[in-house]
Motif scaffolding. Structure first.
Motif, PDB file in Angstrom:
ATOM      1  N   ALA A  12      -3.329   1.025   6.426  1.00  0.00           N
ATOM      2  CA  ALA A  12      -2.679   0.725   5.125  1.00  0.00           C
ATOM      3  C   ALA A  12      -1.067   1.190   5.221  1.00  0.00           C
ATOM      4  CB  ALA A  12      -2.981   1.185   3.814  1.00  0.00           C
ATOM      5  N   PHE A  16       2.730  -1.099   4.541  1.00  0.00           N
ATOM      6  CA  PHE A  16       4.187  -0.503   3.768  1.00  0.00           C
ATOM      7  C   PHE A  16       5.600  -0.770   4.854  1.00  0.00           C
ATOM      8  CE2 PHE A  16       0.889   2.284   1.355  1.00  0.00           C
ATOM      9  CZ  PHE A  16       0.482   1.709   0.867  1.00  0.00           C
ATOM     10  N   THR A 373       7.717   1.818  -4.663  1.00  0.00           N
ATOM     11  CA  THR A 373       7.702   0.998  -5.103  1.00  0.00           C
ATOM     12  C   THR A 373       7.040   0.105  -4.129  1.00  0.00           C
ATOM     13  OG1 THR A 373       9.689   0.254  -6.122  1.00  0.00           O
ATOM     14  CG2 THR A 373       7.956  -1.653  -6.126  1.00  0.00           C
ATOM     15  N   LEU A 375       5.573   1.884  -2.170  1.00  0.00           N
ATOM     16  CA  LEU A 375       4.195   2.833  -1.171  1.00  0.00           C
ATOM     17  C   LEU A 375       3.216   2.743  -2.471  1.00  0.00           C
ATOM     18  CD1 LEU A 375       5.905   5.601   0.474  1.00  0.00           C
ATOM     19  CD2 LEU A 375       3.930   4.764   1.644  1.00  0.00           C
ATOM     20  N   SER A 376       3.274   2.279  -3.348  1.00  0.00           N
ATOM     21  CA  SER A 376       2.401   1.903  -4.538  1.00  0.00           C
ATOM     22  C   SER A 376       1.381   1.115  -3.885  1.00  0.00           C
ATOM     23  CB  SER A 376       3.210   1.590  -5.922  1.00  0.00           C
ATOM     24  OG  SER A 376       3.431   0.552  -5.605  1.00  0.00           O
ATOM     25  N   PRO A 377      -0.129   1.245  -4.296  1.00  0.00           N
ATOM     26  CA  PRO A 377      -1.172   0.183  -4.015  1.00  0.00           C
ATOM     27  C   PRO A 377      -1.317  -1.153  -4.384  1.00  0.00           C
ATOM     28  CG  PRO A 377      -1.732   2.429  -4.938  1.00  0.00           C
ATOM     29  CD  PRO A 377      -0.232   2.035  -4.974  1.00  0.00           C
ATOM     30  N   SER A 378      -1.564  -2.238  -3.172  1.00  0.00           N
ATOM     31  CA  SER A 378      -2.107  -3.891  -4.218  1.00  0.00           C
ATOM     32  C   SER A 378      -2.509  -4.384  -4.188  1.00  0.00           C
ATOM     33  CB  SER A 378      -0.841  -4.132  -3.635  1.00  0.00           C
ATOM     34  OG  SER A 378      -0.769  -4.035  -2.148  1.00  0.00           O
ATOM     35  N   TRP A 379      -2.608  -5.032  -4.397  1.00  0.00           N
ATOM     36  CA  TRP A 379      -4.556  -5.426  -4.032  1.00  0.00           C
ATOM     37  C   TRP A 379      -4.711  -5.867  -2.374  1.00  0.00           C
ATOM     38  CZ3 TRP A 379      -6.448  -5.363  -8.797  1.00  0.00           C
ATOM     39  CH2 TRP A 379      -5.437  -5.692  -9.552  1.00  0.00           C
ATOM     40  N   THR A 380      -3.292  -6.195  -1.874  1.00  0.00           N
ATOM     41  CA  THR A 380      -3.761  -6.018  -0.216  1.00  0.00           C
ATOM     42  C   THR A 380      -4.362  -5.412   0.311  1.00  0.00           C
ATOM     43  OG1 THR A 380      -1.714  -6.650   0.058  1.00  0.00           O
ATOM     44  CG2 THR A 380      -1.915  -8.323   0.279  1.00  0.00           C
ATOM     45  N   THR A 381      -3.459  -3.863   0.062  1.00  0.00           N
ATOM     46  CA  THR A 381      -4.412  -2.499   0.994  1.00  0.00           C
ATOM     47  C   THR A 381      -5.238  -2.276   0.128  1.00  0.00           C
ATOM     48  OG1 THR A 381      -2.969  -1.332  -1.412  1.00  0.00           O
ATOM     49  CG2 THR A 381      -1.396  -2.108   0.561  1.00  0.00           C
ATOM     50  N   MET A 382      -5.518  -2.848  -1.538  1.00  0.00           N
ATOM     51  CA  MET A 382      -7.317  -3.074  -1.830  1.00  0.00           C
ATOM     52  C   MET A 382      -8.274  -3.456  -0.664  1.00  0.00           C
ATOM     53  SD  MET A 382      -9.121  -3.840  -5.285  1.00  0.00           S
ATOM     54  CE  MET A 382      -8.594  -5.705  -4.678  1.00  0.00           C
ATOM     55  N   LEU A 383      -8.036  -4.675  -0.234  1.00  0.00           N
ATOM     56  CA  LEU A 383      -8.589  -5.181   0.470  1.00  0.00           C
ATOM     57  C   LEU A 383      -8.830  -4.835   1.900  1.00  0.00           C
ATOM     58  CD1 LEU A 383      -7.662  -8.844  -1.290  1.00  0.00           C
ATOM     59  CD2 LEU A 383     -10.086  -7.787  -1.161  1.00  0.00           C
ATOM     60  N   LEU A 384      -7.806  -4.376   2.510  1.00  0.00           N
ATOM     61  CA  LEU A 384      -7.833  -3.819   3.567  1.00  0.00           C
ATOM     62  C   LEU A 384      -8.507  -2.587   3.435  1.00  0.00           C
ATOM     63  CD1 LEU A 384      -6.286  -4.069   6.757  1.00  0.00           C
ATOM     64  CD2 LEU A 384      -4.735  -2.327   5.180  1.00  0.00           C
ATOM     65  N   SER A 385      -8.792  -1.618   2.650  1.00  0.00           N
ATOM     66  CA  SER A 385      -8.993  -0.689   2.600  1.00  0.00           C
ATOM     67  C   SER A 385     -11.135  -0.456   1.962  1.00  0.00           C
ATOM     68  CB  SER A 385      -9.157   0.446   1.313  1.00  0.00           C
ATOM     69  OG  SER A 385      -7.867   0.758   1.026  1.00  0.00           O
TER      70      SER A 385
END
Lengths: 459, 162
Positions: A12, A16, A373, A375-385
């Motif tokens: 992730a 970014f 900003t 580096l803050s998590p988002s929906w896309t990084t959540m789905l990637l994780s």
């Protein structure tokens, strides 16, 4: 084994960075005054999407492919790896073990090999001009074991030459090749032969390497890696019908197939990737036999890991360069997706590093608060994780049947979550280094033995 | 199988153990951080409405639904493509003629390796074969010897049709 394909998993963190890459490209032509540069924002947007979606797409592609393989070939067959398969005949088999300075390991390897539950096999140990006491140990063992033969290369020639020579001197059509530090499960030869007997068009079969050394964080991560990445990719590629590479540490070959393609190349840094491509480009199939277990030692230091992965990456790129022309034949079409996947993985690694450099450059120059900003998590990084965790879970579940005697794979899930931090970044760097080395290497330059880190062990 | 596995963490240096612990802690923190949006949206769904600002910060709930919709469509297409591919191969493979190949014989081997035909059987029966190469990696000499007085020539393997 491979590995540019390992790189497909994206951290992730790199995602970014890709946004910065996009912005940097846009900043090249802020007013869109230059016509050619006006394409940059659009291109940057596509690159941005590619950097993020490609590994995600590949993760699901492998997961589905591996699940199909599992349900077709493993789930319904309740036979476990430690049960002997029933064979219609027991043709002779030669086990080839190339050795270079293997005094520490070779005795154990051969003693375990003697426990094979296969009635008709010989062992050929190839001493490739070792400078330690390998030859003396082999001579002692040869006095004990009647079916052990020694092929003594008077001068060091490299692994590929050792295997070529042993293939000539072997008494069998079927050749099982293992590394000198690899311990073959007692049922492995029978499983490999079974696949040959059932499939006349098969030129090679790759076994299932399992990690022995699990003392350190790196060792434990590799247990998960060989399930989640290596095992999963092999299963998915078999579902497709072609494999990128056999595992050099445990593979079986039909000598006629090897003869057909001119045996192993002595100028390729990873002879296993090369022979896989040669065989498949010549129309031979390669199978994956997950029941043919082989216990292997892997590096447990960062330096050892780095050297190993650079070698794998270099080998992958060498294959891309060498077989580019051969791909233009219509008969090679089944290899196109594998070629494209490997090439895209290499490009992806370069893009990631470019994005990181741009991002760091931008931070240093602008010193804005924007990076926070980004580096803050988002929906896309959540789905990637979540995808990453799902992939680890699925692959470890598929692989659990091969680890049940050692306590199962579940506990390695706990360690696998470190994989992105430790491995993805290393693999990006090793791919770039390996690719550059492959491009710079002179054609025809002989491959030499590389002494690998074999992890922590009591001496 | 258990005896094959080497699990001896005590062999690591103190430095490595400390480094591993730091990576261990960092790894878990990173995962918690990356999964924070998931925890937030679950809490919000369970009635924790105070988290609405965080939901907006991550890109609002509707954009999440759009993203999930796109994911679901892509995954379905991917699964369908795999199944179609497997079905195609299952139908096609039985129709393909089985590959017929000739088993390589010793004559072919000797020609390929450029060695004399009478040398090969002798080497195959010996327990030690010394091999000499030229600079190009071509075999120039094969020397079949029986090592030690106690050893006998290796009997040929039982042949069975392959």
């Amino acid at each position: 084994m491979i590995c540019p394909a390992l790189l497909d998993k994206l951290s992730a963190f790199c995602f970014f960075s890709s946004s910065r890459f996009n912005q940097w490209l846009e900043s090249l032509d802020p007013g869109n005054r230059l016509q050619p540069l006006s394409l940059w924002p659009e291109l940057a947007r596509h690159l941005d999407s590619f950097v993020y979606y490609y590994p995600l797409f590949m993760a699901y592609l492998w997961m589905f492919g591996a699940l199909i393989f599992y349900f077709r070939h493993e789930w319904r067959h309740r036979t476990k790896a430690d049960q002997l398969p029933k064979l219609t005949s027991y043709p002779p088999v030669s086990v080839l073990i190339p050795c270079y300075n293997e005094g520490e390991n070779i005795r154990e390897t051969i003693e375990i090999l003697k426990q094979q539950k296969y009635p008709n096999f010989e062992i050929i140990a190839i001493n490739d001009g070792s400078r330690d006491n390998t030859l003396e140990i082999l001579q002692q063992l040869a006095e004990q074991y009647g079916n052990l033969r020694i092929v003594n290369l008077q001068t060091n020639q490299g692994k590929a030459m050792g295997l070529r020579t042993a293939a000539l001197l072997a008494n069998s059509e079927y050749l099982v090749c293992i590394d000198a530090d690899a311990l073959l499960a007692p049922e492995a030869i029978a499983w490999l032969v079974k696949s040959f007997l059932n499939n006349p068009g098969v030129g090679a079969i790759t076994g299932n390497p399992r990690i022995r050394n699990r003392s350190s964080l790196l060792g434990r991560i590799q247990v998960g890696e060989f399930s989640a990445i290596v095992g999963m990719i092999k299963r998915a590629q078999r579902t497709y019908g072609r494999v990128f590479t056999i595992s050099g540490v445990i593979a079986a070959f039909r000598r006629s197939a090897l003869h057909d393609v001119g045996y192993w190349s002595n100028d390729m840094v990873t002879e296993d990737i090369d022979i896989s491509w040669k065989l498949q480009l010549a129309g031979w199939s390669i199978l994956f036999e997950p029941n043919a277990l082989c216990w292997v030692l892997m590096p447990e230091s960062l330096k050892g890991l780095w050297n190993q992965r650079v070698r794998w990456a270099q080998g992958g790129t060498e294959v891309l360069l060498r077989y580019f022309r051969a791909l233009f034949r219509w008969s090679s079409r089944s290899m196109w997706p594998l070629y494209a996947e490997c090439l895209i993985s290499v490009c992806w690694s370069f893009l990631i590093v470019s994005a990181l450099i741009c991002w760091l450059f931008d931070i240093i120059n602008n010193a804005t608060s924007e990076p926070l900003t980004l580096l803050s998590p988002s929906w896309t990084t959540m789905l990637l994780s979540l995808t990453c965790l799902l992939q680890f879970g699925v692959s470890l579940a598929i692989d659990a049947r091969y680890e049940y005697l050692s306590g199962g794979t579940a506990r390695y899930y706990y360690w696998m979550v470190w994989y992105p931090v430790v491995y993805w970044l290393i693999n990006v760097a090793t791919t770039i280094t390996g690719s550059v080395k492959a491009i710079r290497k002179k054609r025809g330059q002989r491959a030499i033995w590389i002494t690998l880190d074999r992890g922590l062990r009591e001496k | 199988m258990n005896e094959l596995i080497i699990n001896a963490p005590q062999l690591q240096s103190v430095y490595k153990r400390v480094a591993n612990t730091i990576i261990w802690a960092t790894g878990w923190l990173l995962w918690l951080y990356l999964l924070f949006p998931a925890l937030t949206v679950i809490s919000w769904q369970l009635g924790e409405h105070a988290l609405v600002n965080q939901i907006r910060w991550f890109g609002d709930y509707n954009s999440l639904l759009d993203l999930l919709e796109m994911y679901a469509a892509t995954l379905l297409a991917l699964a369908a493509a795999w199944l179609a591919w497997v079905a195609y191969h299952s139908l096609r493979n039985p129709l393909m003629p089985a590959k017929v190949h000739k088993i390589v014989n010793d004559q072919h081997l000797c020609a390929f390796y450029q060695i004399r035909a009478d040398e090969l059987p002798k080497c195959r029966c010996s327990q030690i074969t010394s091999v000499y190469f030229d600079e190009q990696g071509q075999i120039i000499k094969l020397d079949a010897t029986i090592y030690g007085n106690s050893l006998k020539p290796v009997p040929p393997l039982a042949t069975e049709s392959v």
